[in-house]
Design a protein around this motif. Structure first.
Motif, mmCIF file in Angstrom:
data_model
loop_
_atom_site.group_PDB
_atom_site.id
_atom_site.type_symbol
_atom_site.label_atom_id
_atom_site.label_comp_id
_atom_site.label_asym_id
_atom_site.label_seq_id
_atom_site.Cartn_x
_atom_site.Cartn_y
_atom_site.Cartn_z
ATOM 1 N N PHE A 32 0.956 -1.215 0.122
ATOM 2 C CA PHE A 32 0.113 -0.016 0.026
ATOM 3 C C PHE A 32 0.949 1.275 0.247
ATOM 4 N N GLN A 33 1.829 1.212 0.812
ATOM 5 C CA GLN A 33 2.822 2.379 0.897
ATOM 6 C C GLN A 33 3.601 2.595 -0.630
ATOM 7 N N ARG A 34 3.890 1.652 -1.183
ATOM 8 C CA ARG A 34 4.262 1.663 -2.509
ATOM 9 C C ARG A 34 3.223 2.317 -3.588
ATOM 10 N N ASN A 35 2.159 1.951 -3.282
ATOM 11 C CA ASN A 35 0.911 2.328 -3.997
ATOM 12 C C ASN A 35 0.607 3.762 -3.908
ATOM 13 N N LEU A 36 0.819 4.297 -2.679
ATOM 14 C CA LEU A 36 0.577 5.627 -2.287
ATOM 15 C C LEU A 36 1.721 6.818 -2.836
ATOM 16 N N ALA A 37 2.654 6.089 -3.416
ATOM 17 C CA ALA A 37 3.726 7.252 -4.092
ATOM 18 C C ALA A 37 3.188 8.178 -4.788
ATOM 19 N N GLY A 38 3.166 9.361 -4.398
ATOM 20 C CA GLY A 38 2.958 10.551 -5.546
ATOM 21 C C GLY A 38 1.339 10.858 -4.951
ATOM 22 N N SER A 39 0.660 10.265 -4.166
ATOM 23 C CA SER A 39 -0.900 10.462 -3.879
ATOM 24 C C SER A 39 -0.789 11.452 -2.549
ATOM 25 N N THR A 40 -1.824 12.241 -2.846
ATOM 26 C CA THR A 40 -1.834 13.006 -1.410
ATOM 27 C C THR A 40 -2.410 12.237 -0.162
ATOM 28 N N ARG A 41 -1.937 12.846 0.730
ATOM 29 C CA ARG A 41 -2.138 12.065 2.074
ATOM 30 C C ARG A 41 -2.880 13.183 3.274
ATOM 31 N N PRO A 42 -3.661 12.676 3.840
ATOM 32 C CA PRO A 42 -4.218 13.725 4.976
ATOM 33 C C PRO A 42 -3.067 13.947 5.994
ATOM 34 N N LEU A 43 -3.199 15.484 6.441
ATOM 35 C CA LEU A 43 -2.290 15.550 7.647
ATOM 36 C C LEU A 43 -3.367 15.649 8.706
ATOM 37 N N VAL A 44 -3.185 14.741 9.615
ATOM 38 C CA VAL A 44 -4.200 14.701 10.646
ATOM 39 C C VAL A 44 -3.398 15.180 11.893
ATOM 40 N N GLU A 45 -3.687 16.299 12.411
ATOM 41 C CA GLU A 45 -3.191 16.905 13.329
ATOM 42 C C GLU A 45 -3.233 16.379 14.705
ATOM 43 N N ASP A 46 -4.454 15.787 14.809
ATOM 44 C CA ASP A 46 -4.730 15.182 16.189
ATOM 45 C C ASP A 46 -4.308 13.668 16.399
ATOM 46 N N ASP A 47 -3.756 13.278 15.288
ATOM 47 C CA ASP A 47 -2.986 11.738 15.388
ATOM 48 C C ASP A 47 -1.632 12.163 16.249
ATOM 49 N N PRO A 48 -1.185 11.131 16.772
ATOM 50 C CA PRO A 48 0.092 10.975 17.211
ATOM 51 C C PRO A 48 1.231 11.081 16.216
ATOM 52 N N GLU A 49 0.996 10.387 15.044
ATOM 53 C CA GLU A 49 1.877 10.479 13.949
ATOM 54 C C GLU A 49 1.078 11.020 12.784
ATOM 55 N N PRO A 50 0.937 12.235 12.555
ATOM 56 C CA PRO A 50 0.130 12.778 11.311
ATOM 57 C C PRO A 50 0.726 12.210 10.014
ATOM 58 N N MET A 51 1.836 12.065 9.781
ATOM 59 C CA MET A 51 2.153 11.834 8.462
ATOM 60 C C MET A 51 2.073 10.105 8.017
ATOM 61 N N ASP A 52 1.545 9.366 9.266
ATOM 62 C CA ASP A 52 1.467 7.977 8.922
ATOM 63 C C ASP A 52 0.186 7.724 8.651
ATOM 64 N N CYS A 53 -0.726 8.575 7.911
ATOM 65 C CA CYS A 53 -2.148 8.354 7.630
ATOM 66 C C CYS A 53 -2.371 8.467 6.057
ATOM 67 N N ALA A 54 -3.498 7.698 5.551
ATOM 68 C CA ALA A 54 -3.848 7.466 4.295
ATOM 69 C C ALA A 54 -5.303 7.842 4.474
ATOM 70 N N HIS A 55 -5.756 8.372 3.418
ATOM 71 C CA HIS A 55 -7.124 8.321 3.186
ATOM 72 C C HIS A 55 -7.784 7.043 3.155
ATOM 73 N N LEU A 56 -9.201 7.204 3.791
ATOM 74 C CA LEU A 56 -9.762 5.663 3.799
ATOM 75 C C LEU A 56 -10.140 5.381 2.506
ATOM 76 N N SER A 57 -10.307 6.233 1.490
ATOM 77 C CA SER A 57 -10.802 5.858 0.188
ATOM 78 C C SER A 57 -9.763 5.129 -0.558
ATOM 79 N N ASP A 58 -8.339 6.032 -0.341
ATOM 80 C CA ASP A 58 -7.342 5.023 -0.949
ATOM 81 C C ASP A 58 -7.127 3.685 -0.607
ATOM 82 N N TRP A 59 -7.249 3.501 0.806
ATOM 83 C CA TRP A 59 -7.134 2.025 1.255
ATOM 84 C C TRP A 59 -8.230 1.268 0.634
ATOM 85 N N THR A 60 -9.368 1.568 0.574
ATOM 86 C CA THR A 60 -10.548 0.752 0.190
ATOM 87 C C THR A 60 -10.338 0.508 -1.525
#
Length: 152
Positions: A117-145
């Motif tokens: 999945f991480q390889r698949n995300l290359a070049g995709s936008t990712r959400p910056l979730v400020e209230d997550d302990p690791e905000p850069m470790d997140c992906a849109h649910l729609s990308d995952w599904t």
């Protein structure tokens, strides 16, 4: 040595083909009951593992039986198929205490799905979730599904 190569031909066209994985099966003892060493390699995940298959009756079945048993012994440690893998069960989170965008945490996705999945995300936008302990470790649910459905 036998080399089994797994190739992807997008849309059935040779022009876009690429190798996904290969297995090397080496005969280390000939005879009616032969011994083999097998190594599995995935071009994304790297070396999957190695194992031995001993006392195999060479002339009793097709080469595909040998290939299936060799792959199985690497994956499960025995000549039995491991349980069928299940789709990863990954928690869905929402930013801002549940009222914001739905997302998944990459660190909660089990391997090998996380690496793929991480390889698949290359070049995709990712959400910056400020209230997550690791905000850069997140992906849109729609990308995952979409990834799970084979659309990405």
């Amino acid at each position: 040595m036998l080399r089994i190569t797994v190739e992807l031909l997008p849309g059935g066209h040779e022009s876009g083909r690429r190798i996904l994985a290969h297995a090397d099966i080496s005969n280390v003892k000939s005879g009616a009951l032969a011994n083999y060493e097998v190594e599995l390699h995935d071009d994304i995940l790297g070396n999957i593992g190695a194992a031995s298959l001993t006392g195999y009756p060479r002339m009793a079945a097709s080469v595909w039986d040998l290939v299936a048993r060799c792959i199985t012994v690497v994956l499960s440690g025995q000549e039995e198929l491991p349980p069928r893998p299940q789709s990863p069960d990954v928690p869905i989170h929402r930013s801002y205490g549940g009222s914001g965008i739905p997302y998944v945490r990459l660190r909660e996705i089990p391997e090998p799905a996380r690496t793929l999945f991480q390889r698949n995300l290359a070049g995709s936008t990712r959400p910056l979730v400020e209230d997550d302990p690791e905000p850069m470790d997140c992906a849109h649910l729609s990308d995952w599904t979409d990834f799970l459905a084979g659309w990405r």
